[in-house]
Design an enzyme around this catalytic site. Structure first.
Site, PDB file in Angstrom:
ATOM      1  N   LYS A 133       0.839  -1.202   0.000  1.00  0.00           N
ATOM      2  CA  LYS A 133       0.000   0.000   0.000  1.00  0.00           C
ATOM      3  C   LYS A 133       0.871   1.249   0.000  1.00  0.00           C
ATOM      4  O   LYS A 133       0.604   2.203  -0.738  1.00  0.00           O
ATOM      5  CB  LYS A 133      -0.947  -0.013   1.212  1.00  0.00           C
ATOM      6  CG  LYS A 133      -2.072  -1.030   1.062  1.00  0.00           C
ATOM      7  CD  LYS A 133      -2.884  -1.242   2.340  1.00  0.00           C
ATOM      8  CE  LYS A 133      -3.888  -2.378   2.115  1.00  0.00           C
ATOM      9  NZ  LYS A 133      -4.677  -2.716   3.303  1.00  0.00           N
ATOM     10  N   GLN A 167      -4.944  -1.164   9.348  1.00  0.00           N
ATOM     11  CA  GLN A 167      -4.872  -2.519   8.797  1.00  0.00           C
ATOM     12  C   GLN A 167      -5.516  -3.516   9.761  1.00  0.00           C
ATOM     13  O   GLN A 167      -5.224  -3.529  10.959  1.00  0.00           O
ATOM     14  CB  GLN A 167      -3.398  -2.892   8.530  1.00  0.00           C
ATOM     15  CG  GLN A 167      -3.200  -4.219   7.837  1.00  0.00           C
ATOM     16  CD  GLN A 167      -3.747  -4.250   6.405  1.00  0.00           C
ATOM     17  OE1 GLN A 167      -3.824  -3.243   5.728  1.00  0.00           O
ATOM     18  NE2 GLN A 167      -4.128  -5.422   5.958  1.00  0.00           N
ATOM     19  N   ASP A 203     -11.468   2.981   3.587  1.00  0.00           N
ATOM     20  CA  ASP A 203     -11.877   1.581   3.446  1.00  0.00           C
ATOM     21  C   ASP A 203     -13.386   1.442   3.213  1.00  0.00           C
ATOM     22  O   ASP A 203     -13.852   0.363   2.839  1.00  0.00           O
ATOM     23  CB  ASP A 203     -11.522   0.807   4.721  1.00  0.00           C
ATOM     24  CG  ASP A 203     -10.174   0.112   4.629  1.00  0.00           C
ATOM     25  OD1 ASP A 203      -9.858  -0.413   3.552  1.00  0.00           O
ATOM     26  OD2 ASP A 203      -9.461   0.083   5.649  1.00  0.00           O
TER      27      ASP A 203
HETATM   28  N1  GUN Z   1      -7.128  -6.497   5.942  1.00  0.00           N
HETATM   29  C1  GUN Z   1      -7.425  -7.273   4.880  1.00  0.00           C
HETATM   30  N2  GUN Z   1      -8.067  -6.555   3.936  1.00  0.00           N
HETATM   31  C2  GUN Z   1      -8.177  -5.304   4.415  1.00  0.00           C
HETATM   32  C3  GUN Z   1      -8.739  -4.111   3.896  1.00  0.00           C
HETATM   33  O1  GUN Z   1      -9.296  -4.041   2.792  1.00  0.00           O
HETATM   34  N3  GUN Z   1      -8.632  -3.017   4.690  1.00  0.00           N
HETATM   35  C4  GUN Z   1      -8.049  -3.049   5.914  1.00  0.00           C
HETATM   36  N4  GUN Z   1      -8.021  -1.925   6.626  1.00  0.00           N
HETATM   37  N5  GUN Z   1      -7.537  -4.146   6.433  1.00  0.00           N
HETATM   38  C5  GUN Z   1      -7.591  -5.260   5.675  1.00  0.00           C
END
Ligand code: GUN
Length: 281
Positions: A52, A96, A119
């Site tokens: 990311k 996350q 998100d």
């Molecule tokens: N963990 C796995 N997928 C995601 C996601 O799309 N967003 C976040 N914040 N954590 C994750």
């Protein structure tokens, strides 16, 4: 059968974003900013967060990476997220998941204002999606919609079946397809006749989290099959769809890896740019 190339579409989306982030910087004198918070040392999460951050750099987005130890307290995490919420250089905040078990996820996510919820996990953003209003939509399901769009697959009037009802994928996926005028069925572990439901789908989205769960006998000839699953089997990535057999019946299909997966980060970056633009308008 057409193989849907998520890597290519993801690269296209990111290239387009680069132009947008440059224009934003010229107009507003600062970069689009995305904060990423990782608590603990989960190896998979570390990889996702690294990707990311790299994605931000490549798209011209300023990243604010914050790493807290697995022992961080509830108040430490809440204070960090609240400080990011108050920072004008931060347009989007991503915490996350999963968080270490001693932390209250709901309370931490509640520290993210809806305007910075990249998100699309907040109740307000999910409510907006349910009401077909503008807002931020979770990255994975919006990545699926972007793939359909770029391959000119219009859900209007089609029968779409979503297998899985998670808050992150299945539910928002069903709402997006409904908003695109599909007739939508959501299947889950209590569905009476899963095979019969899936076999009616013009567009079948598998988001169950079980390797090769969708077999050829569950798929209609000519169906569009989208595989959201990422399962690790003997060190290899395997989707929720039995690709080898199902690809013989599908008109379009996403591979794993290289299908939906690469779209997720592209859509996260796109959401960050959209949050930044809304913040200044
Ligand atoms: N963990 C796995 N997928 C995601 C996601 O799309 N967003 C976040 N914040 N954590 C994750």
């Amino acid at each position: 059968m057409t193989l849907i190339d998520g890597k290519k579409v993801s690269a296209d989306v990111r290239a387009e974003l680069k132009t947008e982030t440059a224009a934003f910087e010229t107009q507003y004198g600062k970069k689009v900013g995305l904060a990423v918070v990782l608590v603990g040392e989960d190896p998979a999460s570390q990889v996702y967060v690294r990707n990311k951050i790299r994605g931000c750099e490549e798209a011209g987005i300023r990243s604010f990476a914050h790493y807290l130890p697995a022992t961080a307290s509830q108040s430490e995490v809440e204070e960090l997220v609240s400080a990011l919420a108050a920072d004008d250089n931060v347009h989007g905040i991503l915490v996350q998941l999963p968080l270490p078990r001693h932390l209250d996820e709901e309370k931490i996510l509640a520290c993210i204002p809806t305007a910075k919820d990249v998100d699309g996990f907040s109740a307000e953003n999910i409510g907006r999606l349910a009401m077909h209003e503008e807002g931020t939509v979770a990255c994975t399901p919006s990545g699926v919609m972007e793939l359909l769009k770029r391959y000119e697959i219009d859900p209007r009037g089609k029968k779409a079946v979503v297998v899985g009802r998670s808050n992150i994928v299945g539910r928002p996926m069903a709402l997006l397809l409904l908003n695109a005028d599909a007739t939508v069925t959501v299947c889950h572990s209590r569905t009476a006749d899963l095979k019969a439901e899936c076999a009616q789908a013009d567009i079948l989205v598998a988001a169950i989290g079980k390797p090769k769960f969708i077999t050829a006998d569950m798929v209609k000839n000519g169906a569009v099959v989208v595989d959201v699953g990422i399962n690790r089997v003997d060190g290899k990535l395997v989707g929720d769809v039995d690709f080898e057999e199902v690809s013989k019946k599908a008109s379009y299909i996403t591979p794993v890896p290289g299908g939906v997966g690469p779209m997720t980060i592209a859509m996260l970056l796109k959401n960050a740019v959209a949050c930044a633009k809304r913040a200044v308008r």
